[in-house]
Design a protein around this motif. Structure first.
Motif, mmCIF file in Angstrom:
data_model
loop_
_atom_site.group_PDB
_atom_site.id
_atom_site.type_symbol
_atom_site.label_atom_id
_atom_site.label_comp_id
_atom_site.label_asym_id
_atom_site.label_seq_id
_atom_site.Cartn_x
_atom_site.Cartn_y
_atom_site.Cartn_z
ATOM 1 N N ASP A 812 56.108 5.517 14.484
ATOM 2 C CA ASP A 812 56.123 6.970 14.372
ATOM 3 C C ASP A 812 57.575 7.441 14.362
ATOM 4 N N PRO A 813 58.042 8.075 13.277
ATOM 5 C CA PRO A 813 59.421 8.553 13.238
ATOM 6 C C PRO A 813 59.749 9.525 14.359
ATOM 7 N N ALA A 814 58.720 10.141 14.964
ATOM 8 C CA ALA A 814 58.972 11.063 16.071
ATOM 9 C C ALA A 814 59.661 10.362 17.234
ATOM 10 N N SER A 815 59.559 9.039 17.307
ATOM 11 C CA SER A 815 60.176 8.295 18.395
ATOM 12 C C SER A 815 61.702 8.376 18.360
ATOM 13 N N VAL A 816 62.271 8.643 17.208
ATOM 14 C CA VAL A 816 63.736 8.648 17.103
ATOM 15 C C VAL A 816 64.289 10.055 16.880
ATOM 16 N N TYR A 817 63.459 11.079 17.063
ATOM 17 C CA TYR A 817 63.908 12.442 16.788
ATOM 18 C C TYR A 817 65.048 12.895 17.699
ATOM 19 N N CYS A 818 65.186 12.297 18.883
ATOM 20 C CA CYS A 818 66.308 12.679 19.749
ATOM 21 C C CYS A 818 67.639 12.203 19.186
ATOM 22 N N PHE A 819 67.592 11.219 18.284
ATOM 23 C CA PHE A 819 68.813 10.643 17.737
ATOM 24 C C PHE A 819 69.107 11.159 16.332
ATOM 25 N N LEU A 820 68.099 11.247 15.496
ATOM 26 C CA LEU A 820 68.286 11.767 14.135
ATOM 27 C C LEU A 820 66.938 12.166 13.569
ATOM 28 N N THR A 821 66.980 13.091 12.642
ATOM 29 C CA THR A 821 65.758 13.548 11.984
ATOM 30 C C THR A 821 65.825 13.355 10.479
ATOM 31 N N VAL A 822 67.015 13.055 9.956
ATOM 32 C CA VAL A 822 67.166 12.785 8.530
ATOM 33 C C VAL A 822 66.743 11.345 8.265
ATOM 34 N N PHE A 823 65.927 11.124 7.255
ATOM 35 C CA PHE A 823 65.374 9.802 6.989
ATOM 36 C C PHE A 823 66.485 8.785 6.730
ATOM 37 N N ASN A 824 66.523 7.755 7.558
ATOM 38 C CA ASN A 824 67.455 6.646 7.380
ATOM 39 C C ASN A 824 66.764 5.388 7.899
ATOM 40 N N PRO A 825 66.187 4.580 6.998
ATOM 41 C CA PRO A 825 65.331 3.468 7.439
ATOM 42 C C PRO A 825 66.036 2.444 8.305
ATOM 43 N N PHE A 826 67.320 2.171 8.044
ATOM 44 C CA PHE A 826 68.001 1.135 8.802
ATOM 45 C C PHE A 826 68.315 1.578 10.224
ATOM 46 N N ILE A 827 68.833 2.784 10.378
ATOM 47 C CA ILE A 827 69.135 3.281 11.724
ATOM 48 C C ILE A 827 67.849 3.478 12.512
ATOM 49 N N MET A 828 66.847 4.065 11.873
ATOM 50 C CA MET A 828 65.566 4.257 12.554
ATOM 51 C C MET A 828 64.955 2.913 12.954
ATOM 52 N N GLY A 829 65.020 1.946 12.053
ATOM 53 C CA GLY A 829 64.487 0.624 12.358
ATOM 54 C C GLY A 829 65.227 -0.049 13.494
ATOM 55 N N ALA A 830 66.560 0.116 13.509
ATOM 56 C CA ALA A 830 67.359 -0.489 14.583
ATOM 57 C C ALA A 830 67.033 0.147 15.936
ATOM 58 N N LEU A 831 66.852 1.463 15.945
ATOM 59 C CA LEU A 831 66.494 2.140 17.197
ATOM 60 C C LEU A 831 65.134 1.682 17.702
ATOM 61 N N MET A 832 64.174 1.531 16.804
ATOM 62 C CA MET A 832 62.854 1.083 17.217
ATOM 63 C C MET A 832 62.887 -0.373 17.690
ATOM 64 N N MET A 833 63.756 -1.178 17.066
ATOM 65 C CA MET A 833 63.894 -2.564 17.516
ATOM 66 C C MET A 833 64.457 -2.620 18.932
ATOM 67 N N TRP A 834 65.410 -1.753 19.238
ATOM 68 C CA TRP A 834 65.961 -1.727 20.591
ATOM 69 C C TRP A 834 64.906 -1.261 21.595
ATOM 70 N N LYS A 835 64.068 -0.329 21.163
ATOM 71 C CA LYS A 835 62.973 0.111 22.039
ATOM 72 C C LYS A 835 62.046 -1.064 22.364
ATOM 73 N N VAL A 836 61.780 -1.898 21.353
ATOM 74 C CA VAL A 836 60.937 -3.075 21.573
ATOM 75 C C VAL A 836 61.612 -4.060 22.517
ATOM 76 N N LEU A 837 62.949 -4.173 22.410
ATOM 77 C CA LEU A 837 63.675 -5.180 23.186
ATOM 78 C C LEU A 837 63.923 -4.769 24.634
ATOM 79 N N ILE A 838 63.880 -3.489 24.940
ATOM 80 C CA ILE A 838 64.181 -3.045 26.307
ATOM 81 C C ILE A 838 63.263 -3.706 27.345
ATOM 82 N N PRO A 839 61.928 -3.719 27.159
ATOM 83 C CA PRO A 839 61.096 -4.460 28.125
ATOM 84 C C PRO A 839 61.441 -5.946 28.162
ATOM 85 N N PHE A 840 61.853 -6.509 27.011
ATOM 86 C CA PHE A 840 62.288 -7.907 26.991
ATOM 87 C C PHE A 840 63.445 -8.117 27.951
ATOM 88 N N VAL A 841 64.431 -7.214 27.874
ATOM 89 C CA VAL A 841 65.633 -7.347 28.715
ATOM 90 C C VAL A 841 65.258 -7.250 30.190
#
Length: 932
Positions: A812-841
């Motif tokens: 859901d792109p709404a997950s990254v709205y605090c960081f950016l709202t303009v469509f950017n697949p790489f930045i949005m994807g990187a932010l979501m990947m970090w969200k996935v990795l936080i519980p890993f850490v």
């Protein structure tokens, strides 16, 4: 082999295993060198207008609302009076780029496109636009350029708005579609005074492409059931009506214009796409104008789904197609060759033309696909030794010649229906043959990878036994002779394999996959003495206990594998884990911690039962998660103040971090409130968000390296970032996970004490920065297998606790709205990947703590973890499918990729966790005071 060397070798081996799946399953299907095929009859249309309403669901367009109102009345009138309609079935991934490639080029793009994003062409491909005499297109800068860059010559003209206009926080995303409609109207208006342009427009084989992104953007921002989304559909309907009128007037209603209205993909109810839910894969197709069937009334229709009744279209003939079929349909209408890489099958039911035209069109379609088959077969024949080559028997060269002669004869005899049937059969055979040659080396490569996999896992097990089972013995002269003999045998094997690959002119990657098992198995056989020693010492081992652990871990691995398919299985696993203190009799010595463990497991067990991330957005739950984090932190600091006095500077840091958690919860609430009011993303909120992200791995390094104090700082820092990336209940997951990890650390100490280990450390006295005395490190015990399995289980739970494969693929792109709202697949994807990795850490830092507190070397436990994760990866390698639905195929491959990525990430995250827990940035200017 020392630890550093082993780590590097292990990382390289797993990267090879990871990459292998792309060479085996994700190679590009495209071939080049085919001759274009053209129908030798005049086409029904001189020009084609293609409308693509990005993100439009079929049910949104077709289904009346509760009051019987239609969202697109003009399109509905076309369906009922002068056009044909149906459902276009898309394939996974349901994203804009592959959807448009399927529509306009007629093939389903391979995953290598992801590496190039949405704008570039990973491979050059033919398209309807490329085959046209001229194409004018208007729309998004993310879609249009890839068709103009891939076109030969300079006849595809693009008109795009700025990338910054694709803003999910826009006050009105429908302005993107208004921009397109206004530009098209202005274009035709200006063309009347431009002789050169006027001449081109009145030529043949012309294409106009209108890419309408507003619906997709509003769907992401407000959900498909929202007023904004539905109003945008109505706006597009009105815009299409106006553009059709403008074009018809411009060409004086000459009846030579074909219109196609469709969508690249749909959208889920929660505003995402990318997976295989019907709301994503069912898109509308409406076609009318020159060469196309008008509305056909029927008494009944045989479709398995119940949509016709819901849409009130039972008596209006529905004609479904695969998305790639639209490309040959458009080619046939304007008389251009079907794109040479197209795998689409011409949907004859849409055409209103003579039988000979339909037969010739199908013949051209079959020859065009057969040409691809011939090139694919020739390529494979060139790179395979003659005695090893096995051709595709249903379509040998003689059968190909027979088909050509028979089809041409039937057309000349006027037996058009039989010719069409024969062409359809040949297309089916050619497509299966394409798949056959495309996957020709799959078994060979798969066998090589499996051999390497099994060899590597066997080697790691032998290393564990050799290091921790007291099986090491001095090398004898006989062992040295045996090692030299082994070296000669495996060297000869490597030379033979290399020579074989050279003869076949194999790609360089084949050498890696086929030669990797050689050194791996050499290492295994070199340690054969260790296995003999183990067998000889078997009578002295607690065999029943060993067998019990082996059985439990085997069942546990199967549980994790099933958990990838059904998240609820993780709930079952956590419930089973909760009874561990009672089975191990820890409850009798540590009642409070045992009960805390049970409560922590049961609390975490609720998350896999919840809907996946993004389905039910609720910022109040995010605020609740922030509150829970703050209360837990205050309770922890208050309860630990006497056992571990805090320095004033550390106390200041924790207070600042807790204030920061509260600020992040406020920023998220403020951001979503602002976007709801269509006031855009506040600059202050964006600054806070990016600052939090950048500092999340630095701030913990300022805190004390005392065990619990450092873990508290890490938790606060990571939870702050996670809050900013959350939209609902998943925000509660990290606090619940942190609580269970805290209990795990404590209860493992009790387990050590119960085992009679006299070197039990007091947790409050452990300092991560202290150098570990290697002489105090203990040998592995059977209970360490349980610790390692717990770790792997929590890692899998950290990944699937709040989502699944579909939620990762269609975030859901709404997950990254605090960081950016303009469509950017790489930045949005990187932010979501970090969200996935936080519980890993969080889990990795806990595991690092357990290794330190139980006085076991990190290498020892990590080797067991490596074996467990590699066994899981081997499971998924065998479970990979190349048949069934595209969702099944994509999911099975995703499982393997996730497990392999997890193993590689664990190697990297182990270093990160070591730094996070043990390193400290000293700030000498602060006062040194104690807080008691």
């Amino acid at each position: 082999m020392n630890m550093v060397t082993f780590f590097i070798v292990g990382l390289i081996v797993h990267v090879v295993f990871f990459v292998s799946i792309f060479d085996i399953y994700f190679t590009s299907p495209l071939v080049h060198g085919m001759a274009p095929q053209k129908v030798p009859l005049p086409p029904p249309a001189k020009r084609l207008v293609l409308f693509v309403a990005d993100g439009l669901r079929a049910d949104t367009l077709f289904k009346p609302d509760v009051n019987g109102t239609i969202s697109a009345p003009y399109i509905r009138s076309i369906m009922e009076e002068k056009g044909s309609w149906g459902v276009s079935h898309t394939r996974v991934p349901t994203e804009s780029r592959p959807g448009h490639v399927a529509l306009i080029a007629g093939f389903y793009e391979d995953v290598s496109a992801v590496a190039k994003g949405w704008k570039e062409n990973p491979v050059e491909f033919d398209s309807v636009f490329n085959e046209s005499s001229h194409t004018w297109s208007w729309g998004s800068p993310d879609i249009l350029p890839m068709f103009s860059k891939g076109a030969s010559g300079n006849h595809v003209y693009t008109h795009t708005y700025s990338a910054e206009d694709q803003d999910f926080a826009s006050t009105d995303a429908s302005k993107l579609d208004m921009w397109v409609f206004d530009k098209v109207k202005a274009f035709f208006s200006s063309a009347k005074g431009n002789e050169t342009l006027l001449s081109r427009l009145h030529g043949e084989k012309i294409v106009f492409f209108l890419h309408l992104l507003g619906i997709d953007t509003n769907g992401h921002a407000h959900r498909p059931m929202s007023r904004e989304y539905l109003e945008n559909v109505g706006l597009v309907d009105a815009g299409v009506k106006e553009v059709v009128s403008v074009i018809e007037d411009f060409f004086e209603n000459d009846g030579r214009t074909s219109f196609v209205f469709t969508s690249d993909h749909g959208m889920t109810n929660w505003g995402s796409h990318g997976a295989g839910h019907p709301s994503e894969t069912l898109t509308p197709l409406v076609a009318w104008g020159a060469g196309l069937q008008t509305a056909q009334r029927v008494s009944s229709q045989n479709y398995e789904d119940q949509y016709l009744k819901e849409w009130n279209l039972e008596n209006l003939k529905r004609m479904d197609v695969n998305q790639a079929d639209i490309a040959p349909l458009m080619s046939s209408l304007i008389g251009v060759p079907i794109p040479v890489n197209s795998v689409g099958i011409l949907p004859l039911q849409y055409l209103e033309n003579s039988n000979i035209f339909k037969a010739e069109s199908m013949y051209a379609n079959s020859v065009q696909i057969l040409e691809q088959f011939k090139v694919k077969m020739a390529q494979k024949k060139e790179t395979t030794l003659p005695f090893l080559f096995t051709s595709y028997q249903p379509l040998t060269e003689s059968k190909q010649l027979d088909f050509g002669r028979q089809a041409r004869s039937l057309i000349q005899q006027g037996k058009y229906d039989r010719a069409v049937d024969l062409c359809g059969t040949m297309i089916s055979e050619a497509l299966q043959g394409l798949s056959y040659y495309h996957t020709y080396d799959r078994f060979f490569l798969g066998t090589s990878v499996v051999l390497g996999f099994v060899g590597w896992t066997s080697y790691v097990i032998l290393v564990i036994l050799k290091t921790h089972a007291s099986l090491r013995k001095p090398h004898s002269h006989r062992d040295m002779v045996s090692a030299r003999s082994l070296w000669k045998v495996f060297s000869c094997a490597g030379v033979i394999i290399t020579f074989f690959l050279l003869l076949q002119a194999s790609p360089w990657s084949y050498y890696i996959y086929c030669l990797l098992p050689v050194p791996v198995w050499y290492s295994v056989f070199k340690e054969f003495g260790t296995l003999k020693d183990l067998i000889s010492s078997a009578p002295s081992l607690p065999l029943s206990r060993c067998f019990g652990y082996f059985l439990v871990v085997t069942l546990g691995i199967e549980l994790l594998v099933v958990g990838f398919f059904y998240r609820a299985v993780l709930t079952l696993g956590l419930i089973m884990l909760s009874v561990w203190p009672f089975i191990s009799q820890l409850y009798s010595t540590a009642k409070v911690r045992s009960l805390s463990w049970v409560l922590g497991c049961l609390l975490l067990a609720t998350f896999p039962l919840m809907p996946v991330v993004g389905r039910e957005p609720n910022v109040h739950l995010v605020t609740c998660a922030g509150t829970v984090t703050l209360l837990s932190s205050v309770i922890f600091l208050w309860s630990s103040r006497r056992r571990t006095p805090l320095q004033w500077r550390d106390c200041q840091l924790y207070i600042c971090q807790m204030i920061h958690v509260a600020l992040c919860a406020y920023v998220l609430t403020s951001t979503h409130s602002s976007l709801k009011l269509k006031q855009g993303l506040p600059v202050f909120n964006q600054i806070v968000s990016w600052t939090t992200l950048v500092s999340s791995l630095v701030v913990p390094l300022l805190s004390s390296t005392q065990l619990f104090q450092r873990l508290l700082s890490i938790s606060l820092s990571l939870v702050s970032t996670y809050l900013l990336l959350s939209t609902g209940s998943e925000a509660l997951f990290p606090p619940a996970l942190c609580w269970l990890m805290f209990v795990w650390i404590n209860i493992e100490q009790e387990a050590m004490h119960a085992q009679g280990v006299s070197t039990k450390l007091e947790l409050s006295r452990i300092d991560f920065s202290d150098n570990i005395d290697i002489t105090k490190m203990r040998q592995l015990s059977l209970d360490d297998i349980r610790r390692s399995y717990f770790f792997v289980f929590f890692i899998i739970t950290a990944f699937f606790g709040t989502g699944n494969i579909a939620s990762i693929n269609s975030f859901d792109p709404a997950s990254v709205y605090c960081f950016l709202t303009v469509f950017n697949p790489f930045i949005m994807g990187a932010l979501m990947m970090w969200k996935v990795l936080i519980p890993f850490v969080i889990v990795m830092c806990t595991f690092e703590t357990i290794q330190v507190s139980t006085q076991l070397s990190s290498r020892s436990l990590f080797l067991i973890v490596l074996v467990i994760s590699d066994l899981m990866a081997l499971h998924f390698f065998f479970l990979v499918k190349d048949y069934g639905s595209w969702l099944d195929i994509g999911t099975s491959i995703s499982h393997y990729v996730i497990v392999m990525s997890m193993t590689i990430f664990l190697m990297v995250l182990s270093i990160m966790s070591r730094i996070l827990t043990s390193k400290r940035i000293n700030m000498r200017w602060r006062r040194k005071m104690h807080f008691t």
